[in-house]
Design a protein around this motif. Structure first.
Motif, PDB file in Angstrom:
ATOM      1  N   GLY A 174     -16.847  86.888   3.252  1.00 20.07           N
ATOM      2  CA  GLY A 174     -16.487  86.033   4.659  1.00 20.07           C
ATOM      3  C   GLY A 174     -15.157  86.412   5.193  1.00 20.07           C
ATOM      4  O   GLY A 174     -14.615  85.821   6.064  1.00 20.07           O
ATOM      5  N   ASN A 175     -14.694  87.441   4.733  1.00 22.38           N
ATOM      6  CA  ASN A 175     -13.135  87.977   5.026  1.00 22.38           C
ATOM      7  C   ASN A 175     -13.361  88.753   6.476  1.00 22.38           C
ATOM      8  O   ASN A 175     -14.441  89.382   6.704  1.00 22.38           O
ATOM      9  N   ARG A 176     -12.141  88.643   7.278  1.00 23.70           N
ATOM     10  CA  ARG A 176     -12.138  89.096   8.510  1.00 23.70           C
ATOM     11  C   ARG A 176     -11.485  90.789   8.395  1.00 23.70           C
ATOM     12  O   ARG A 176     -11.122  91.051   7.220  1.00 23.70           O
ATOM     13  N   ASN A 177     -11.571  91.402   9.348  1.00 22.53           N
ATOM     14  CA  ASN A 177     -11.256  92.898   9.271  1.00 22.53           C
ATOM     15  C   ASN A 177      -9.811  92.865   8.552  1.00 22.53           C
ATOM     16  O   ASN A 177      -9.373  93.675   7.870  1.00 22.53           O
ATOM     17  N   ARG A 178      -8.913  92.013   9.339  1.00 21.41           N
ATOM     18  CA  ARG A 178      -7.306  91.944   8.976  1.00 21.41           C
ATOM     19  C   ARG A 178      -7.166  91.512   7.604  1.00 21.41           C
ATOM     20  O   ARG A 178      -6.647  92.314   6.704  1.00 21.41           O
ATOM     21  N   ASP A 179      -7.860  90.718   6.974  1.00 22.58           N
ATOM     22  CA  ASP A 179      -7.950  90.261   5.443  1.00 22.58           C
ATOM     23  C   ASP A 179      -8.393  91.191   4.646  1.00 22.58           C
ATOM     24  O   ASP A 179      -7.864  91.331   3.675  1.00 22.58           O
ATOM     25  N   ILE A 180      -9.528  91.980   5.123  1.00 18.22           N
ATOM     26  CA  ILE A 180     -10.086  93.044   4.279  1.00 18.22           C
ATOM     27  C   ILE A 180      -9.096  94.343   4.025  1.00 18.22           C
ATOM     28  O   ILE A 180      -9.008  94.870   3.193  1.00 18.22           O
ATOM     29  N   VAL A 205     -10.560  99.493   8.457  1.00 19.91           N
ATOM     30  CA  VAL A 205     -11.672  98.881   8.249  1.00 19.91           C
ATOM     31  C   VAL A 205     -12.698  98.793   9.268  1.00 19.91           C
ATOM     32  O   VAL A 205     -14.041  98.797   9.044  1.00 19.91           O
ATOM     33  N   LYS A 206     -12.434  98.927  10.436  1.00 18.03           N
ATOM     34  CA  LYS A 206     -13.563  98.760  11.671  1.00 18.03           C
ATOM     35  C   LYS A 206     -14.135  99.980  11.567  1.00 18.03           C
ATOM     36  O   LYS A 206     -15.317 100.124  11.833  1.00 18.03           O
ATOM     37  N   ALA A 207     -13.311 101.152  11.298  1.00 14.64           N
ATOM     38  CA  ALA A 207     -14.023 102.523  11.493  1.00 14.64           C
ATOM     39  C   ALA A 207     -14.910 102.478   9.993  1.00 14.64           C
ATOM     40  O   ALA A 207     -16.264 103.034  10.267  1.00 14.64           O
ATOM     41  N   HIS A 208     -14.551 101.873   8.962  1.00 12.06           N
ATOM     42  CA  HIS A 208     -15.478 102.011   7.899  1.00 12.06           C
ATOM     43  C   HIS A 208     -16.800 101.213   8.033  1.00 12.06           C
ATOM     44  O   HIS A 208     -17.981 101.459   7.898  1.00 12.06           O
ATOM     45  N   ASP A 253     -25.391  94.723  12.964  1.00 11.95           N
ATOM     46  CA  ASP A 253     -24.084  94.090  12.971  1.00 11.95           C
ATOM     47  C   ASP A 253     -23.888  93.975  11.500  1.00 11.95           C
ATOM     48  O   ASP A 253     -24.484  94.092  10.672  1.00 11.95           O
ATOM     49  N   ARG A 254     -22.779  93.161  11.291  1.00 11.86           N
ATOM     50  CA  ARG A 254     -22.021  93.164  10.167  1.00 11.86           C
ATOM     51  C   ARG A 254     -22.846  92.394   9.187  1.00 11.86           C
ATOM     52  O   ARG A 254     -23.351  92.489   7.787  1.00 11.86           O
ATOM     53  N   THR A 255     -23.491  91.053   9.696  1.00  4.14           N
ATOM     54  CA  THR A 255     -24.366  90.327   8.843  1.00  4.14           C
ATOM     55  C   THR A 255     -25.780  90.914   8.309  1.00  4.14           C
ATOM     56  O   THR A 255     -26.163  90.969   7.272  1.00  4.14           O
ATOM     57  N   GLN A 256     -26.043  91.855   9.236  1.00  3.94           N
ATOM     58  CA  GLN A 256     -27.357  92.570   8.838  1.00  3.94           C
ATOM     59  C   GLN A 256     -27.009  93.465   7.861  1.00  3.94           C
ATOM     60  O   GLN A 256     -27.773  93.773   6.779  1.00  3.94           O
ATOM     61  N   ALA A 257     -25.822  94.217   8.101  1.00  6.77           N
ATOM     62  CA  ALA A 257     -25.502  95.044   7.036  1.00  6.77           C
ATOM     63  C   ALA A 257     -25.306  94.611   5.686  1.00  6.77           C
ATOM     64  O   ALA A 257     -25.962  95.155   4.595  1.00  6.77           O
TER      65      ALA A 257
END
Length: 209
Positions: free
Chosen positions: A161-167, A178-181, A193-197
């Motif tokens: 449940g972490n956001r990109n900044r938190d990750i 993080v966005k590129a990964h 999307d992220r949820t499906q991933a």
């Protein structure tokens, strides 16, 4: 007492009932002898060093660390170790990692005893073996580009449940990285999307929820 013709087997699992069942099956075979049992990775590594079994049955999930990591530790010192990973089937991800790390076979805990002892014999003879169910699932992803360790780390954090900044803060990388990964992860998994991933990765056993 073991004879020179018998296959010396070490079993590793944290469920006493399974250990007992494996002991019964192995000890009923005239060409096999059970030389040790362990319920965690640390004990398994110590017993392997002491007894150096011909074949080891290693549970994938153990209380102190992954069975795959225990296998890697053993094979660092004993590169010829013949280790069979055991689990209930949870997707192709753990299978790929186990085989890449040097597992000689990957068996399912619900396999008939006859198939388990046949696998032990084949691995002892230097062969590799995969159950048809496992092989079929792996074949579905032949040619797929696997996720890197960093991408798996990002996906685990996303599943939490972490956001990109938190990750980025947790992994000490930039938010843009993080966005590129995440973009590469979705491309590799065929996710929209992220949820499906996360869902796909969990189904294939790449991450655990």
């Amino acid at each position: 007492m073991a004879t020179s013709a018998q296959i010396r087997v070490l079993t590793v699992d944290d469920h006493p009932l399974l250990l007992e069942g494996l002991a019964t099956v192995i000890q009923s075979q005239p060409d096999m002898v059970l030389i040790g049992q362990a319920s965690n990775c640390r004990d398994a590594i110590q017993q392997f060093r002491k007894a150096q079994p011909d074949v080891t049955l290693m549970d994938l999930r153990l209380p102190d660390m992954s069975g795959i990591d225990a296998m890697i530790s053993i094979r660092t010192q004993f590169p010829d170790a013949r280790i069979i990973m055991m689990t209930t089937f949870e997707g192709d991800g753990p299978v790929h990692r186990a085989l890449q790390a040097g597992a000689r076979s990957y068996i399912l805990k619900n396999m008939p005893p006859r198939e388990i002892v046949d696998t032990i014999r084949q691995v002892h003879a230097g062969k590799k073996r995969l159950p048809a169910e496992v092989a079929d699932k792996m074949a579905e992803h032949i040619g797929d580009e696997g996720l890197t360790e960093r991408e798996v780390d990002v996906l685990r954090q996303t599943a939490g449940g972490n956001r990109n900044r938190d990750i980025g803060d947790k992994l000490c990388i930039a938010e843009e990285t993080v966005k590129a990964h995440m973009k590469h992860i979705m491309e590799k998994l065929g996710a929209s999307d992220r949820t499906q991933a996360v869902a796909i990765a969990a189904r294939r056993g790449i991450i655990q929820l």
